[in-house]
Design a protein around this motif. Structure first.
Motif: not given
Length: 319
Positions: A88-96, A121-126, A210-214, A217-225
């Motif tokens: 997920a971190l590398e995906l975020s870096q790729l998008i950046e 949950a953990t990257t800055g590119n959501s 699971q340990e992040k107890q997401l 924090r739902q809805p994690l994607a907000g109102n994005k479809p």
């Protein structure tokens, strides 16, 4: 009309700081930076080639991207262990780092469900994400509910070719060239070694998420479809069971256990897919009822349906 195929796309090597990932572009360059583009994310032990039919069936005017995770095909090997968090971190870096200015619709299969949740949950590119299509994607509780690696069941399946036993070999919607490229890549030493490394991290990635107890924090994607596609896992396991029994695999007790797993699989899968709906206040669940787990191979049109639903929800049309 259809988008440009995977097999004619040359990679752009994107340096993410530690190494380079291969990114493939399909369809025309967007005229503005407003309209969404698509980024496909593969499941465990698989390169970008499994998306060939889905990419080909996208509207011709739509820009999409596939990429090879670290260690696959044209991507370099990562210095990091291939946990879902690190991927997920590398995906975020790729998008950046990639030359992608537009908002992105993520389309992810199988283990990509865990990867996408880690990304959110953990990257800055959501904030770059416009919507999500989950293709029979793993929920964080999947291994507890569906038990896909049950050793007794797989002892009955032992020695059966996966793609033949599940019917994918006969039912896939790839062209012959696409299928040959996909299966040839699966058999390379590079892909197999990378896949083995990912499989070593597979089970622990669910616990870590699971340990992040997401759920708190739902809805994690907000109102994005979010468009969720479920499969009939019983199709895969039923085919493997039949072929395994024909080989003489399994004791009477092992076969009975496998049959029970198969008979309860779709109900368990349905409960898992419904949990994905909590990711957003705008979500929809559909079923690919002619497919097992690899929907993008056997019903790629349903994947395209998901993309088009997202575009409609966003007030955008690629048609």
């Amino acid at each position: 009309m259809m988008s440009s195929p995977i097999l004619t796309s040359d990679p752009t090597l994107v340096n993410i700081g530690t190494h380079s990932l291969a990114l493939y572009s399909h369809g025309p360059e967007p005229k503005t930076t407003n309209g969404p583009v698509i980024l496909f994310i593969s499941g465990i032990a698989s390169s970008s080639l499994n998306w060939a039919a889905a990419v080909r069936l996208l509207p011709l005017s739509l820009r999409s991207y596939t990429y090879d995770r670290s260690g696959y095909r044209n991507s370099e090997t990562s210095p990091l262990t291939p946990t879902a968090e690190n991927i997920a971190l590398e995906l975020s870096q790729l998008i950046e780092k990639a030359p992608i200015a537009n908002p992105i619709i993520l389309v992810g299969h199988s283990w990509a469900g865990v990867i996408i949740c880690e990304f959110l949950a953990t990257t800055g590119n959501s904030h770059r994400i416009a919507g999500i299509v989950l293709v029979d994607a793993n929920h964080e509780t999947a291994l507890q509910v569906l038990q896909v690696n049950d050793p007794v069941m797989w002892s009955v399946f032992e020695g059966v070719d996966f793609f033949t036993g599940t019917g994918i070999q006969a039912e896939h919607k790839l062209t012959q060239d696409e299928w040959d490229a996909f299966t040839r890549d699966q058999a390379t030493e590079k892909s197999q070694l990378t896949g083995e490394k990912e499989e070593e991290q597979y089970e622990t990635s669910f616990t870590t998420l699971q340990e992040k107890q997401l759920s708190k924090r739902q809805p994690l994607a907000g109102n994005k479809p979010v468009f969720v596609i479920g499969s009939l896992r019983s199709r895969d396991w039923g085919g493997l069971y039949k072929a395994g029994v024909e080989r003489g695999n399994g004791t009477k007790e092992q076969r009975a256990h496998a049959r029970e797993m198969i008979e309860t699989a779709d109900g368990k899968s349905e409960r898992l897919m419904k949990k994905h709906l909590k990711l957003s206040t705008r979500s929809k669940l559909v079923w690919a009822r002619e497919s097992g787990h690899f929907i993008q191979l056997t019903q790629p049109d349903v994947v395209v349906e998901g993309v088009e639903w997202i575009l409609k929800e966003l007030g955008t049309s690629a048609l």
